[in-house]
Enzyme design. Structure first.
Site, PDB file in Angstrom:
ATOM      1  N   LYS A 227       0.807  -1.229   0.000  1.00 55.45           N
ATOM      2  CA  LYS A 227       0.000   0.000   0.000  1.00 55.45           C
ATOM      3  C   LYS A 227       0.839   1.277   0.000  1.00 55.45           C
ATOM      4  O   LYS A 227       2.024   1.269   0.309  1.00 55.45           O
ATOM      5  CB  LYS A 227      -0.986  -0.037   1.166  1.00 55.45           C
ATOM      6  CG  LYS A 227      -2.147  -0.983   0.825  1.00 55.45           C
ATOM      7  CD  LYS A 227      -3.279  -0.950   1.787  1.00 55.45           C
ATOM      8  CE  LYS A 227      -4.362  -1.922   1.305  1.00 55.45           C
ATOM      9  NZ  LYS A 227      -5.373  -2.183   2.318  1.00 55.45           N
TER      10      LYS A 227
ATOM     11  N   ARG B  33      -3.650  -9.943   5.225  1.00 56.00           N
ATOM     12  CA  ARG B  33      -4.046 -10.101   3.822  1.00 56.00           C
ATOM     13  C   ARG B  33      -2.895  -9.604   2.963  1.00 56.00           C
ATOM     14  O   ARG B  33      -2.543  -8.428   3.014  1.00 56.00           O
ATOM     15  CB  ARG B  33      -5.327  -9.289   3.576  1.00 56.00           C
ATOM     16  CG  ARG B  33      -5.871  -9.358   2.156  1.00 56.00           C
ATOM     17  CD  ARG B  33      -7.143  -8.511   2.034  1.00 56.00           C
ATOM     18  NE  ARG B  33      -7.674  -8.496   0.684  1.00 56.00           N
ATOM     19  CZ  ARG B  33      -7.218  -7.702  -0.278  1.00 56.00           C
ATOM     20  NH1 ARG B  33      -6.242  -6.845  -0.047  1.00 56.00           N
ATOM     21  NH2 ARG B  33      -7.760  -7.754  -1.478  1.00 56.00           N
TER      22      ARG B  33
END
Ligand code: 7PM
Length: 290
Positions: free
Chosen positions: A222, A256
């Site tokens: 991210k 995740r």
């Protein structure tokens, strides 16, 4: 602690790795639908060989500003992959915010609904509640996918606000008939949050454990990791693994990730160093992993 899902009760006494399987035209497309499904299934097999415990299959890009995908197109992408992946005998999660896609996926055999919108769409609570055991991940997002990063989000106390939102969604899910043991919660790293907000959620992540539900966290590749390291998305494996370990250290039950092999290696060392959950006894050789 266990997470109840349709076919599996997942033991969360040690952290679990959820591998990301994106079934979008930009990921596996070679033009033909069958080719797309078999490429996605090959990716599933690779993630399982690398040690993934759960597969998260998604057919709509939830990237900020991404164009929405109609439900029938999303189903054309994910259902063939789901059907093929049932044979792997591992928990399968469907990454969607559409109630129609949730229902069709659960009818096809998905074990878990992973909803970045925390079952806020009309009919979503009912879709999950209609299955007696399906698991669900309720994630915090500030605003809608198309607009969440349009202007800098504002919070007085991001951790308190995320916790209050998740508590409210847990209560709504339970009121709809979804038992607490079917629910995990997720702070939604990168969804309507600045770099500072995301880091605050990591530093104070333990406060979210007071919700009494297992935490699922997604830091993989991210942009906050890009901001910290100066690296583009393709060069964020080390940063992603470090963030996953930090999250586990602060009590995350499930991470995740895209890079399963690197994460599983790190988790083995973390475990061997005695940093795992206090009082956990290592499973004897040959013990079942799930
Ligand atoms: C930009 C932002 C691009 C986010 C891609 C993403 C999560 C999720 C996603 C998460 C849960 C990505 C994401 N992120 N589901 N789906 N938690 N539960 O990196 O953090 O795949 S989409």
């Amino acid at each position: 602690m266990h997470w109840q899902t349709a076919r599996f009760s997942i033991d969360l006494t040690r952290p679990r790795v959820m591998g990301i399987v994106n079934v979008t035209p930009d990921s596996f497309s070679d033009g033909g639908r069958l080719g797309d499904a078999s490429a996605a299934l090959a990716h599933c097999e690779r993630l399982l060989a690398e040690g993934a415990d759960i597969l998260d299959i998604g057919g709509e890009s939830t990237r900020p500003g991404a164009a929405p995908v109609p439900a029938d197109e999303e189903l054309r992408r994910v259902l063939p992959v789901l059907r093929g992946a049932l044979a792997f005998g591992v928990p399968l999660s469907i990454d969607t915010l559409k109630p129609d896609v949730m229902r069709a996926a659960l009818d096809t055999g998905a074990d878990i609904v992973n909803d970045i919108d925390a079952l806020r769409r009309p009919g979503a609570l009912e879709a999950v509640a209609s299955h007696p055991r399906a698991g669900v991940c309720l994630m915090h997002m500030h605003g809608a996918p198309a607009t969440m990063q349009a202007r800098p989000p504002e919070y007085v106390d991001v951790v308190a606000e995320v916790a209050a939102f998740l508590a409210g969604r847990c209560a709504a899910a339970q009121a709809a008939g979804i038992a607490a043991e079917r629910i995990v919660v997720d702070p939604g790293i990168g969804f309507g949050k600045t770099v500072e907000h995301n880091l605050e959620l990591l530093r104070r992540q333990h406060e979210l454990l007071a919700l009494g539900r297992p935490l699922l966290v997604g830091w993989s590749r991210k942009s906050t990791l890009g901001a910290l390291t100066g690296r583009p998305v393709g060069e964020r494996v080390a940063a992603s693994v470090a963030a996953a370990l930090a999250a586990m250290q602060r009590g995350a039950a499930i991470v995740r990730v895209h890079d399963v092999a690197a994460t599983v290696d790190a988790l083995k060392v973390w475990d061997a160093a005695g940093l795992g959950p206090a009082g956990t006894i290592a499973a004897p050789p040959g013990a079942t992993r799930r």
